[in-house]
Design an enzyme around this catalytic site. Structure first.
Site, PDB file in Angstrom:
ATOM      1  N   GLY A 160     -61.930 -38.442  85.819  1.00 41.09           N
ATOM      2  CA  GLY A 160     -62.004 -39.437  84.758  1.00 41.09           C
ATOM      3  C   GLY A 160     -62.901 -40.591  85.162  1.00 41.09           C
ATOM      4  N   GLN A 203     -66.408 -49.036  85.098  1.00 39.52           N
ATOM      5  CA  GLN A 203     -66.734 -48.503  86.426  1.00 39.52           C
ATOM      6  C   GLN A 203     -68.230 -48.290  86.627  1.00 39.52           C
ATOM      7  OE1 GLN A 203     -63.517 -45.290  86.111  1.00 39.52           O
ATOM      8  NE2 GLN A 203     -63.571 -45.709  88.291  1.00 39.52           N
ATOM      9  N   LEU A 234     -62.181 -43.371  91.334  1.00 39.07           N
ATOM     10  CA  LEU A 234     -63.542 -43.279  91.893  1.00 39.07           C
ATOM     11  C   LEU A 234     -64.057 -44.639  92.368  1.00 39.07           C
ATOM     12  CD1 LEU A 234     -65.351 -40.793  89.480  1.00 39.07           C
ATOM     13  CD2 LEU A 234     -64.463 -40.352  91.770  1.00 39.07           C
ATOM     14  N   HIS A 236     -54.480 -43.773  83.021  1.00 37.02           N
ATOM     15  CA  HIS A 236     -55.324 -44.417  84.039  1.00 37.02           C
ATOM     16  C   HIS A 236     -56.610 -44.951  83.426  1.00 37.02           C
ATOM     17  CE1 HIS A 236     -57.020 -44.627  88.278  1.00 37.02           C
ATOM     18  NE2 HIS A 236     -58.122 -44.682  87.539  1.00 37.02           N
TER      19      HIS A 236
HETATM   20 CO    CO Z   1     -60.050 -45.320  87.864  1.00 34.05          CO
END
Ligand code: CO
Length: 162
Positions: A46, A51, A89, A130
Site C-alpha cells: 500500500g 508518502q 514503506l 493503514h
Molecule cells: Co504507511
C-alpha cells in the site's frame, strides 16, 4: 511512469491532513501510475499520496490480487478485530503490533471520479485502515501496542528465507 522518492517518518508532511481530490484528469492519472510503480519497486502492499510528498486524498493497495486505487476514500463500516504485525514503506525495517478491524467497508472514487464500494477482510482491511489513516496524518506507530524487537525481526526474516 516514474519512481518517486518515498518520504520517511519524521517528515512533517506525514502528519498533515490531505485535501480532497476534485480533478480526475491526466495529472491525477500520472500520480496514480507513479505511485503504483513506486510501491512495486519498494515491494509494498500500500502507498498513500503524502508518502510521495503530496497532500491529496489518494491511496493505492495491492495485497497480491490486483491493484486498487482509492481517491477520496471514506470508511463506511467496520467490524471485528485483528491484532497483527504492521509496517510502512516510510519506516523501513520497523514493524509493530497494531489492532485493526477484521472487516472494513469503504467507499472511494476511481481514477475517473466514479464512486465504488469495496469490502475487505484481514490483510485487505488492515491495508485500507493503514492507508486511510495516512490521509489524516495518522501513522501506524501511534496505534501500535508495541514495536517488534530486533530479535523478533531477525526471527521473521529467517522464516521468510525458509
Ligand atoms: Co504507511
Amino acid at each position: 511512469m516514474a519512481i518517486r522518492n518515498i518520504v520517511n517518518f519524521g517528515d512533517t508532511i506525514l502528519d498533515k491532513k490531505c485535501r480532497t481530490v476534485e480533478k480526475f484528469d491526466r495529472k491525477l492519472h500520472m500520480i496514480l501510475d507513479d505511485m503504483a510503480e513506486t510501491m512495486d519497486n519498494a515491494n509494498g502492499v500500500g502507498l498513500a499520496a503524502p508518502q510521495i510528498g503530496l497532500l491529496k486524498r489518494i491511496a493505492i493497495i495491492d495485497i497480491g490480487d490486483g491493484l486498487v486505487e482509492f481517491i477520496n476514500p471514506e470508511i463506511l463500516e467496520t467490524s471485528g478485530t485483528q491484532d497483527g504485525m504492521e509496517g510502512c514503506l516510510s519506516n523501513p525495517g520497523k514493524y509493530g503490533m497494531v489492532e485493526r478491524p477484521n472487516y472494513v467497508k469503504v467507499k472511494a472514487q476511481d481514477r475517473h471520479g466514479k464512486w465504488f464500494e469495496l469490502e475487505g477482510e484481514e490483510l485487505m482491511a488492515r491495508a485500507i485502515c493503514h492507508e486511510t489513516d495516512h490521509l489524516y496524518g495518522v501513522l501506524f506507530t501511534s496505534k501500535a501496542s508495541r514495536m517488534l524487537t530486533p530479535e523478533e525481526l531477525e526471527e521473521m526474516q529467517n522464516e521468510d528465507e525458509e
